[in-house]
Write an enzyme that holds these catalytic residues in place. Sequence first.
Site, PDB file in Angstrom:
ATOM      1  N   ASP A  29       2.026  -1.299   3.144  1.00  0.00           N
ATOM      2  CA  ASP A  29       2.572   0.095   2.825  1.00  0.00           C
ATOM      3  C   ASP A  29       3.813  -0.055   1.945  1.00  0.00           C
ATOM      4  O   ASP A  29       4.167   0.677   0.915  1.00  0.00           O
ATOM      5  CB  ASP A  29       2.813   1.053   3.949  1.00  0.00           C
ATOM      6  CG  ASP A  29       1.589   1.461   4.621  1.00  0.00           C
ATOM      7  OD1 ASP A  29       0.608   0.943   4.261  1.00  0.00           O
ATOM      8  OD2 ASP A  29       1.485   2.487   5.475  1.00  0.00           O
ATOM      9  N   SER A  65       1.279  16.291   0.145  1.00  0.00           N
ATOM     10  CA  SER A  65       1.761  15.030   0.577  1.00  0.00           C
ATOM     11  C   SER A  65       3.612  15.055   0.764  1.00  0.00           C
ATOM     12  O   SER A  65       3.913  16.264   0.644  1.00  0.00           O
ATOM     13  CB  SER A  65       1.577  13.988  -0.512  1.00  0.00           C
ATOM     14  OG  SER A  65       1.999  12.697   0.036  1.00  0.00           O
ATOM     15  N   GLU A 115       9.992  15.463  13.660  1.00  0.00           N
ATOM     16  CA  GLU A 115       8.916  14.966  14.266  1.00  0.00           C
ATOM     17  C   GLU A 115       8.498  13.566  13.840  1.00  0.00           C
ATOM     18  O   GLU A 115       8.853  13.020  12.778  1.00  0.00           O
ATOM     19  CB  GLU A 115       7.560  15.941  13.684  1.00  0.00           C
ATOM     20  CG  GLU A 115       7.903  17.373  13.822  1.00  0.00           C
ATOM     21  CD  GLU A 115       7.181  18.283  13.273  1.00  0.00           C
ATOM     22  OE1 GLU A 115       5.774  17.758  12.685  1.00  0.00           O
ATOM     23  OE2 GLU A 115       7.360  19.503  12.667  1.00  0.00           O
ATOM     24  N   LYS A 123       6.456  10.687  12.139  1.00  0.00           N
ATOM     25  CA  LYS A 123       5.356  10.888  11.249  1.00  0.00           C
ATOM     26  C   LYS A 123       4.167   9.670  12.088  1.00  0.00           C
ATOM     27  O   LYS A 123       4.227   8.716  11.943  1.00  0.00           O
ATOM     28  CB  LYS A 123       5.890   9.796  10.117  1.00  0.00           C
ATOM     29  CG  LYS A 123       4.985  10.008   9.034  1.00  0.00           C
ATOM     30  CD  LYS A 123       5.623   9.924   7.515  1.00  0.00           C
ATOM     31  CE  LYS A 123       5.033   9.594   6.418  1.00  0.00           C
ATOM     32  NZ  LYS A 123       3.489   9.737   6.402  1.00  0.00           N
ATOM     33  N   CYS A 148     -11.306 -27.639  -3.794  1.00  0.00           N
ATOM     34  CA  CYS A 148     -11.945 -26.448  -2.682  1.00  0.00           C
ATOM     35  C   CYS A 148     -12.087 -27.302  -1.258  1.00  0.00           C
ATOM     36  O   CYS A 148     -12.456 -28.560  -1.231  1.00  0.00           O
ATOM     37  CB  CYS A 148     -13.270 -26.206  -3.020  1.00  0.00           C
ATOM     38  SG  CYS A 148     -14.135 -25.187  -1.809  1.00  0.00           S
ATOM     39  N   CYS A 186     -16.037 -27.718  -0.335  1.00  0.00           N
ATOM     40  CA  CYS A 186     -16.872 -28.577  -1.142  1.00  0.00           C
ATOM     41  C   CYS A 186     -16.370 -29.421  -2.258  1.00  0.00           C
ATOM     42  O   CYS A 186     -16.840 -30.240  -3.138  1.00  0.00           O
ATOM     43  CB  CYS A 186     -17.954 -27.380  -1.942  1.00  0.00           C
ATOM     44  SG  CYS A 186     -17.109 -26.740  -3.455  1.00  0.00           S
ATOM     45  N   CYS A 206     -21.294 -23.940  -3.100  1.00  0.00           N
ATOM     46  CA  CYS A 206     -20.046 -24.145  -2.215  1.00  0.00           C
ATOM     47  C   CYS A 206     -20.497 -23.726  -0.940  1.00  0.00           C
ATOM     48  O   CYS A 206     -21.086 -22.569  -0.759  1.00  0.00           O
ATOM     49  CB  CYS A 206     -18.841 -23.383  -2.769  1.00  0.00           C
ATOM     50  SG  CYS A 206     -17.536 -23.522  -1.440  1.00  0.00           S
TER      51      CYS A 206
HETATM   52  S1  IVH Z   1       3.753  17.495   7.188  1.00  0.00           S
HETATM   53  C1  IVH Z   1       3.227  19.807   3.500  1.00  0.00           C
HETATM   54  N1  IVH Z   1       4.467  16.379   9.745  1.00  0.00           N
HETATM   55  O1  IVH Z   1       2.303  12.211   6.483  1.00  0.00           O
HETATM   56  C2  IVH Z   1       3.468  18.542   3.962  1.00  0.00           C
HETATM   57  N2  IVH Z   1       2.681  15.121   7.930  1.00  0.00           N
HETATM   58  O2  IVH Z   1       3.294  11.333   3.848  1.00  0.00           O
HETATM   59  C3  IVH Z   1       2.494  18.273   5.075  1.00  0.00           C
HETATM   60  N3  IVH Z   1       1.831  13.125   8.659  1.00  0.00           N
HETATM   61  O3  IVH Z   1      -0.169  13.925   4.508  1.00  0.00           O
HETATM   62  C4  IVH Z   1       2.687  17.003   5.970  1.00  0.00           C
HETATM   63  N4  IVH Z   1       2.848  13.191  10.750  1.00  0.00           N
HETATM   64  O4  IVH Z   1      -0.980  12.931   6.783  1.00  0.00           O
HETATM   65  C5  IVH Z   1       3.581  16.488   8.400  1.00  0.00           C
HETATM   66  N5  IVH Z   1       4.566  15.366  11.692  1.00  0.00           N
HETATM   67  C6  IVH Z   1       4.041  15.255  10.403  1.00  0.00           C
HETATM   68  C7  IVH Z   1       3.368  14.247  10.046  1.00  0.00           C
HETATM   69  C8  IVH Z   1       2.858  14.356   8.838  1.00  0.00           C
HETATM   70  C9  IVH Z   1       1.975  12.596  10.113  1.00  0.00           C
HETATM   71  C10 IVH Z   1       1.306  12.733   7.448  1.00  0.00           C
HETATM   72  C11 IVH Z   1       0.320  13.557   6.774  1.00  0.00           C
HETATM   73  C12 IVH Z   1       0.935  13.747   5.553  1.00  0.00           C
HETATM   74  C13 IVH Z   1       1.460  12.508   5.348  1.00  0.00           C
HETATM   75  C14 IVH Z   1       2.795  12.427   4.364  1.00  0.00           C
END
Ligand code: IVH
Length: 702
Positions: free
Chosen positions: A40, A89, A123, A125, A439, A442, A463
């Site tokens: 990532d 996103s 929160e 993620k 390789c 082979c 191979c």
């Molecule tokens: S809010 C409009 N809250 O992170 C914004 N997303 O990088 C919507 N994710 O697409 C996202 N935990 O799949 C939100 N507590 C959380 C989250 C969360 C994981 C993911 C989600 C989103 C991505 C964005």
Amino acid sequence: METSHASQIDEARLQIEELRRQVEHHRFAYYALDKPEISDADFDVIYRQLESLEKHFPELVVPESPTQKVGAAPSTDFTSVRHRIPMLSLANAMSADDLDEWRERLERGLEVEDARQFDFVCEHKIDGLSIALTYENGNFIRGATRGNGTTGEDVSNNLRTIKEMPQKLKPIAVREDGSIALERAAGETTAMKMPALVEVRGEVYMAVDNFVTLNQSLVDANETAFANPRNAASGSLRQKDPRKTAARKVSLWTYFLYIVDDTIKQPRSQWENLQLLAALGFPVEPNRTKVTGIEGIRNFVDHWADSRHDLNYQTDGVVIKLDDRKLWDHLGNTSHSPRWAIAFKYPPEEVETTLEDIKFEVGRTGAVTPTAWLEPVKLAGTTVKRATLHNADQIARLDIRIGDTVVVRKAGEVIPEVVCVKFERRAADSQHFVYPTHCPACQTPLERVGEEVVFRCLNVYNCPAQKVRRLIHWVGKEAMNIDGVGEMLIEQMVKAQLVEKPSDFYRLTEELLLTLERMGKKSATNILAAVEASKQRPLAALLFALGIRHVGRSVAELLAERFNSMEAVQEATSEQMCAIEGVGTVIADGVIEYFAQSENQALIIELRELGVKMAVDADQQTVILPQSLAGKTFVITGTMEKLERLEAEQQIKARGGKATSSVSKKTDFVIVGANPGSKVAKAQELGIKIIDEAEFLALLEI
Ligand code: IVH
């Protein structure tokens, strides 16, 4: 001056195109195939480079750029669902400075002096896949993946297998003025109500303990293990058979809801959102915290930097949302993320250990890749024994030697990688690492082809390692799905010279199989049955199984759908293939090159003679319309009477044309419906042909 700016733009354009290609490629690998190829963190680097170049050269930004779109296109296995509310996103913050910049943007956007006084909700993620759930009158009616943000896949049946996801909601207390009473004051009168429509957003994930069990059972069955819980969750949720999803146990946390009901007001804050979700019966992550100002955010982020590894779900950061919903409306969204929320990403974790050896593996395409064998070490909650070294360039760049102390990083929980060598701790007598020239399987001299960084063994057909890898690919679930034949058995079969190429599977007999060590009558019967069944696999699976370069499962699906038979694919021209959305010249070249090889032609003939199905069943063939609009680009503005916009776009695409959203010099036709937008003026300005619905229908000949 003029020319130098022009040449700068040209150079930037090339770079931008390359970065876009990379971003698209990795997004596809991540979202559609569940097979990330890079970490990532590395993806973020590429994405940020693209963002920054586009910022410097805004004239090069196009709506098709991945920075303007969210996620990858939905894959084709499930019904498409258009999201009532687009799934956005989040912008990323990678450092404390990024958080500060966000605070400044908030201050500018909200025209306040000091955003430090605002409340935020922090929160975790959750590292899973986002999901949209729809409830009507309290009943679950549909759930869909994010897909490209506008349209996702309907995975309702699989979602129903998640234990903690409510099928029916609990009613909520609503005051006379329509506001939601989360805590009732004494003497207050409220009525219990069920909102007419509830749209929920959440994350489907796989708990770490379930992930470990699942991977162990996959390894036991000689199947490929998932790279991380996110891919496991995604793979499980997108099973065609819900029973498989149920067996793999995925879980859910929810974090957003929208109430669509004239008699009920929206919650006023994100904190209330979460409380309300819980009251309705949804699972909500328990460690959510309301904090004040950037200081409060920092405390939360610091507190969880280590302890997050003790949770039974993987998190890759913290999502921070302004609490007050009124401020959301004020700030609005960019094309792909809300301005009132941000994702803080923890830096990838690093640890020191000793490099015990460097070993090489030969892949299906002859690519020879190095792996670091490490002294086992704990990192981000797991024990790491191997790390990728990518390629020879990387080894040279690191100047890595056996016995070195190295720094290993786990980025985004994908395969760990070696970051650098601790030179100050290198033994005086350490030996320079000599990259193999031949390789390992082979002994053919390794070569670099064109501009590729990877060394390849070009002994494609002889191979032994490549043969084995190709056969393993052939029996894979997504390919010919020959159950019961795994890596070890294939190695055994190749050694015993029972199988050399895929067609040999179809010549196996019980007698031959029984010559293998530890092979019983029952297993032999099962294997032969699985081989026989594989002859009926769909054309797409067969095309994928062939291992044509750049033809993954979804491209195979596109080719099968467009051409309906192996013969037609073999005869397809580059132009015909490139007319398919999602297929470009790289893929087309791969296909043409594959079928140009006499060994491959012979393989197809043998497979056909041995009874392997080579065409889409007659009743499922797609009718191919004459490609009357090939090469033409359309933009639709306003509402049409007879056709929905989506349908109109499909009709254009079915005839080989392209539908885009903005008018440019490349546009051939602008179709104007009722209440058109500013696109008409733009079209006039550029002298582009403007047509109405009737003229459009005439073009379509319907
Ligand atoms: S809010 C409009 N809250 O992170 C914004 N997303 O990088 C919507 N994710 O697409 C996202 N935990 O799949 C939100 N507590 C959380 C989250 C969360 C994981 C993911 C989600 C989103 C991505 C964005």
